[in-house]
Each structure stands twice: as C-alpha cells, then as structure tokens.
Enzyme design. Structure first.
Site, PDB file in Angstrom:
ATOM      1  N   TYR A 260     -18.309   5.881  -5.382  1.00 51.22           N
ATOM      2  CA  TYR A 260     -18.135   4.734  -4.482  1.00 51.22           C
ATOM      3  C   TYR A 260     -17.992   3.452  -5.292  1.00 51.22           C
ATOM      4  CZ  TYR A 260     -18.794   1.839  -0.301  1.00 51.22           C
ATOM      5  OH  TYR A 260     -18.618   0.957   0.736  1.00 51.22           O
TER       6      TYR A 260
ATOM      7  N   PHE B 118      10.216  -9.076   3.792  1.00 50.76           N
ATOM      8  CA  PHE B 118      10.315  -7.720   4.328  1.00 50.76           C
ATOM      9  C   PHE B 118       9.626  -7.734   5.701  1.00 50.76           C
ATOM     10  CE2 PHE B 118       8.594  -3.396   4.848  1.00 50.76           C
ATOM     11  CZ  PHE B 118       9.800  -2.733   4.942  1.00 50.76           C
ATOM     12  N   ASP B 119       9.972  -6.770   6.597  1.00 47.20           N
ATOM     13  CA  ASP B 119       9.456  -6.793   7.986  1.00 47.20           C
ATOM     14  C   ASP B 119       7.938  -6.939   8.070  1.00 47.20           C
ATOM     15  OD1 ASP B 119      11.601  -5.051   7.471  1.00 47.20           O
ATOM     16  OD2 ASP B 119      11.080  -3.677   9.079  1.00 47.20           O
TER      17      ASP B 119
ATOM     18  N   ASP C 142       6.154 -10.632  -3.959  1.00 48.83           N
ATOM     19  CA  ASP C 142       6.077  -9.353  -3.266  1.00 48.83           C
ATOM     20  C   ASP C 142       6.683  -8.352  -4.241  1.00 48.83           C
ATOM     21  OD1 ASP C 142       6.532  -7.037  -1.872  1.00 48.83           O
ATOM     22  OD2 ASP C 142       7.263  -8.011  -0.061  1.00 48.83           O
TER      23      ASP C 142
ATOM     24  N   ALA D 131       6.890  -5.008  -4.718  1.00 46.78           N
ATOM     25  CA  ALA D 131       7.124  -3.577  -4.462  1.00 46.78           C
ATOM     26  C   ALA D 131       8.052  -2.935  -5.499  1.00 46.78           C
ATOM     27  CB  ALA D 131       7.694  -3.397  -3.053  1.00 46.78           C
TER      28      ALA D 131
ATOM     29  N   LYS E 258       6.393   2.520  -4.155  1.00 45.49           N
ATOM     30  CA  LYS E 258       7.768   2.481  -4.660  1.00 45.49           C
ATOM     31  C   LYS E 258       7.751   2.647  -6.177  1.00 45.49           C
ATOM     32  CE  LYS E 258       8.237   0.224  -0.527  1.00 45.49           C
ATOM     33  NZ  LYS E 258       7.119  -0.034   0.370  1.00 45.49           N
TER      34      LYS E 258
ATOM     35  N   HIS F 174      13.196  -0.177  16.902  1.00 44.73           N
ATOM     36  CA  HIS F 174      14.008   0.853  16.239  1.00 44.73           C
ATOM     37  C   HIS F 174      13.245   2.150  15.972  1.00 44.73           C
ATOM     38  CE1 HIS F 174      12.171  -1.673  13.196  1.00 44.73           C
ATOM     39  NE2 HIS F 174      12.326  -0.727  12.308  1.00 44.73           N
TER      40      HIS F 174
HETATM   41  N1  F0G Z   1       7.333  -5.384   0.731  1.00 40.52           N
HETATM   42  C1  F0G Z   1       8.520  -4.783   0.555  1.00 40.52           C
HETATM   43  C2  F0G Z   1       9.589  -5.512  -0.186  1.00 40.52           C
HETATM   44  C3  F0G Z   1       8.744  -3.497   1.062  1.00 40.52           C
HETATM   45  O1  F0G Z   1       9.924  -2.914   0.863  1.00 40.52           O
HETATM   46  C4  F0G Z   1       7.693  -2.843   1.751  1.00 40.52           C
HETATM   47  C5  F0G Z   1       7.896  -1.506   2.305  1.00 40.52           C
HETATM   48  C6  F0G Z   1       6.461  -3.521   1.916  1.00 40.52           C
HETATM   49  C7  F0G Z   1       6.326  -4.788   1.383  1.00 40.52           C
HETATM   50  C8  F0G Z   1       5.315  -2.900   2.646  1.00 40.52           C
HETATM   51  O2  F0G Z   1       4.725  -1.895   1.897  1.00 40.52           O
HETATM   52  O3  F0G Z   1       5.054   0.183   3.243  1.00 40.52           O
HETATM   53  O4  F0G Z   1       3.378   0.070   1.400  1.00 40.52           O
HETATM   54  O5  F0G Z   1       2.981  -1.143   3.503  1.00 40.52           O
HETATM   55  N2  F0G Z   1       9.041  -0.983   2.429  1.00 40.52           N
HETATM   56  C9  F0G Z   1       9.351   0.365   2.899  1.00 40.52           C
HETATM   57  C10 F0G Z   1      10.839   0.532   3.032  1.00 40.52           C
HETATM   58  C11 F0G Z   1       8.587   0.825   4.096  1.00 40.52           C
HETATM   59  O6  F0G Z   1      11.261   1.572   3.580  1.00 40.52           O
HETATM   60  O7  F0G Z   1      11.598  -0.308   2.565  1.00 40.52           O
HETATM   61  P1  F0G Z   1       3.997  -0.637   2.543  1.00 40.52           P
END
Ligand code: F0G
Length: 458
Positions: free
Chosen positions: A72, A124-125, A215, A217, A258, A450
């Site tokens: 832990y 990103f969304d 960000d 990723a 990623k 979607h």
């Molecule tokens: N930022 C970027 C640029 C991303 O592409 C993603 C996720 C996230 C944040 C969020 O990360 O999924 O680990 O919570 N992108 C995926 C995609 C889902 O299909 O492009 P997460």
C-alpha cells in the site's frame, strides 16, 4: 516504393483474430445500429478504434508485472516509476493516477474555476470535459494550416501564438487559468508541435504569469518528429528532446496508455513547485488512492516504469511512425486524401474529400468507417460532425471543420500485411464510392452521442 521499417522485435505470443464473411459483417453492423462502438471486438478483424491501452507489452514489461510490489505504501514499483519518470521528463515530482482523464480531474480544478478560460492548441475531448467540469471554458487555438489537409506543414499541431496573445488580452490574463499544450495534437490529426513553438508559447505565458501544462499523452512521438523535422535536433536523443520540451512547462498530465505502452495508467508531473505538488497529492488521495499507487496496481506501475523507457527508443519510434508513413505512402499511390503529412499515432482519412457527395449532416466520416468494417472488418471511428453532435443552445447539428475517419494504430500489434489489408479495402471503397450513402440518427443521448447513438442508412 513506400518504405516499411521492419519490426524491432520478434513475436513471442499471439492472439488469434477471425474474419467474418462480408454477409456476416453486414448483419453485425446493422445489429449494432451502424455504430462501431456497439460492435463486439470478436467480430472485428483489424481494430483501429484507438491506440490507447491497446498496445502490446514487451516480455520485459510482463516480467515486471510478475515482480510488481503491491504494498500500500513505500512500494518498490513506485520507486522504480519515480526513477524512470525523472530520467525521461526531468521533473522533480510525479504522481501516478489510473489514466489520463484522472490526471485531468486532479489537476484542472487547481488552475481553473468559474469565470476562467483554458487556451490550448487543441483540447482532447476529456481535457475539454474537465476544463468545463471545473466551471471554466476551453478555447482551441491551433494554427490555421492545420485546417488544410493537403498542404505540407511540418508542425500542424502548433499553437497559433499570435492568436493566443490576442485571446489572453481579450479575456484578461488574470482570467486565463492555464495554457495547455497537447503533444502530439490528437484532434488535429496526431500532428506534432515544434520545440520553437512550445518555447514561444511558454515565454508568452510566462510574461503574463500564466501556468503552462503539457498534455503529454504522445510525448515520445512528438519528440521523434522534432528530431526528424526541426533544425538543431537531429543529433539529440529522444529523451534529451523530451526533457527540453517539458522544461518549458510547469506541470503535465499524461495518459500512459499511449506512448508508455501500457494497458492502463496515467501520470502527473510537477516541475519544481512543492506547494503545487502538495495540492496534487491532497487531491489524488480521495479520488485515486494513496500517493504510491494512485488508482493502479503495483504491477501496472512497474509496467509503466519499463514502458516509459521502451517508448523513447529511437528504433521503436522509427518503426512506429514508419507504419503511419507506410500507410500514408500507399494512400498517395491510390489517391486517397488524409491529414498530410501523416501524424504519429493514426492516419486521419479525409472523408470530406473521398465522399464529397455526402453532406456533413449525413456524416461522411461515419459512412466511411462503416464501409471499412463492411469491406474488410476494419474498425475505425468518426472524428467529424457525427462526433461533434448538436449545438447545446439551438439543438442544430454542428458542422465540424474536419470530417476525419481515424485509423488509430495500436503499438506493436499489427504487421505490414495488416496495413496492406487496409489499403486494399480503401481501394475497393474508392472504386464504388458513388454508391455509398449517408446516415441519419434514429436515436441519440444528450451528451457524447457518438458512443451510443443509433443510426440508419439513408
Ligand atoms: N489527452 C489526449 C491527447 C488523449 O488522446 C487522451 C485519450 C487523453 C488525454 C485521455 O486519456 O484515455 O487515458 O483517460 N485519447 C484516447 C484516444 C482515448 O482514442 O485518442 P485517457
């Protein structure tokens, strides 16, 4: 001839996939109400829905899973992650979390509240969602060249810094909670951001006292593009480039699913501010768990520590981005347009060009995704008007700037022959494109439609 960089690994374990007949696929997609998210993965031959969490771990990572320390507190795997992350990013503090959006949930409200805005080269969304959940507004500020899918620009993911400055002035610098630099710029097509651009964004932000968040990723893919395309970086290692990039920010949020090549995980980095790190820790504990595991198992953390290193290997990145370049080269040969030059993790097909007879409100990129499934069992997704949804005020369908069908390629999963299957399928689709029809929505939820909407062909 289009070059393919052979895999810098050999295959130790395989996962069978099956191909349904075309008749079966037609039935499956109808049963799924023409929504690719409703397909069973067992009915998909080549799954290009996302590159997130879908990569193949190495023998070393699987070995790490076995020795992961599940304590832990004070876990050995946590210490390994701290060492590995410091080696890649050069920051003082790190906090593991369970994925990228968890990092956003912890970090965004520290900087953003009601009345504030966040400016990004493109949110990103989930990033946009967390900016808005914090009560703030998200403003995208990518260079205009990103909107032109045909003309070459080496860094189409760049921030439009002149526009960013105007936005800071218009909103008042005290109201800009943070500047977010997304590397690579996923929504613009996995497009890289140059070092010069990151540096300039950071200098402008500093002059106004606004914090900068990366960000991160796809930090390794972005570093690779800088090495290959930007003057002065050819002889630098991927890690040296990554460290310089991160030196221009104060904090980062990262989905480790990623470029760190793991199936689940995320990370927050704080450059050097102990007070900010205390706040991050205090917010992580109730949301994600104690600081030494942050919503992950010890074994996941061990795999992340190893994956961060493997993801920065030049040979790996050359093969990885080489796969996108190979696909793009083949598409050039058959005259299919995509966001060009191709990005790091995906080929973004320009459905607006291929299916120019289908208007945005009949979802050309979704129509192309459905045809790819019917033609060859390939699963992709719409990044266009179908994903965009309706205007929350008027209820009208929004017209997206792009109509992309995204072919996101998982890491270390598919071979050259799989890529050739994709090209063959697109050739067939191109030859019968005039018969392809648009779609209308039978049912949709209020938000993020979607994922669950039901469609029918027109
Ligand atoms: N930022 C970027 C640029 C991303 O592409 C993603 C996720 C996230 C944040 C969020 O990360 O999924 O680990 O919570 N992108 C995926 C995609 C889902 O299909 O492009 P997460």
């Amino acid at each position: 001839m289009t070059k393919y960089y052979a895999e810098p690994f050999k295959i130790k374990m395989v996962e069978p996939i099956k191909i349904l007949t075309k008749e079966e696929r037609i039935e499956k997609i109808e049963e799924a109400n023409y929504n690719v998210f409703a397909l069973n993965s067992d009915d998909v031959y080549i799954d290009l829905l996302t590159d997130s969490g879908t990569g193949a771990m190495s023998a070393n990572q699987w070995a790490g899973i076995m020795v992961g320390d599940e304590a832990y507190s004070g876990s050995r795997s946590y210490k390994n992650l701290m060492i590995s992350a410091a080696d890649v990013f050069g920051y003082k503090y790190y906090q593991p979390v369970h994925q990228g959006r968890a990092a956003e949930k912890v970090v965004m409200p520290i900087f953003l509240q009601e009345g504030k805005v966040a400016i990004s080269n493109m949110h990103f969304d989930t990033t946009r969602a967390h900016v808005e959940l914090a009560g703030a507004r998200a403003i995208d500020c990518v260079i205009p060249e990103a909107l032109d899918t045909v003309n070459f620009h080496p860094f189409k993911g760049n921030m439009d810094n002149a526009r960013m400055k105007e936005l800071i002035e218009e909103n008042g610098s005290e109201n800009v909670g943070m500047i977010i630099i997304t590397v690579t710029n996923n929504s613009a097509g996995g497009q890289p951001v140059s070092m010069a651009n990151i540096k300039e964004t950071s200098e402008i932000a500093k002059s106004y006292g606004i914090p900068v968040c990366i960000d991160a990723a796809r930090y390794a893919e972005n570093s690779y593009f800088i090495k290959m395309r930007e003057d002065g970086y050819a002889d630098k290692s991927i890690k040296e480039i990554a460290q310089e990039m991160f030196s221009y920010a104060d904090v980062f949020t990262m989905s480790a699913k990623k470029d760190a090549i793991i199936n689940m995980g995320g990370l927050i980095g704080v450059k050097d501010d102990p007070e900010l790190f205390e706040t991050v820790k205090a917010r992580t504990i109730p949301y994600e768990g104690f600081i030494s595991y942050g919503g992950l198992s010890g074994r996941d953390i061990e795999a992340m520590a190893i994956g961060l290193q493997e993801g920065t290997s030049f040979d790996f990145l050359q093969y990885r981005i080489g796969q996108m370049e190979y696909l793009a080269g083949k598409l050039d040969e058959i005259g299919i347009a995509y966001q060009s030059p191709v990005g790091g993790h995906a080929v973004f097909l320009d459905a607006k060009k291929l299916l120019s007879h289908i208007p945005y409100h009949e979802f050309p990129a979704q129509a192309l995704a459905i045809e790819l499934y019917i033609e060859a069992g390939i699963r992709s997704c719409d990044i266009g008007s179908y994903m965009m949804g309706n205007d929350p005020d008027t209820g009208e369908q929004i017209e997206s700037q792009f109509e992309f069908t995204r072919l996101a390629v998982p890491r270390r999963v598919y071979t050259q022959s799989h890529l050739d299957v994709i090209v063959e399928a697109l050739k067939e689709i191109r030859d019968r494109k005039d018969q392809i029809k648009g779609y209308e929505i039978k049912w949709e939820p209020k938000v993020l439609r979607h994922f669950t909407a039901k469609l029918k062909p027109l």
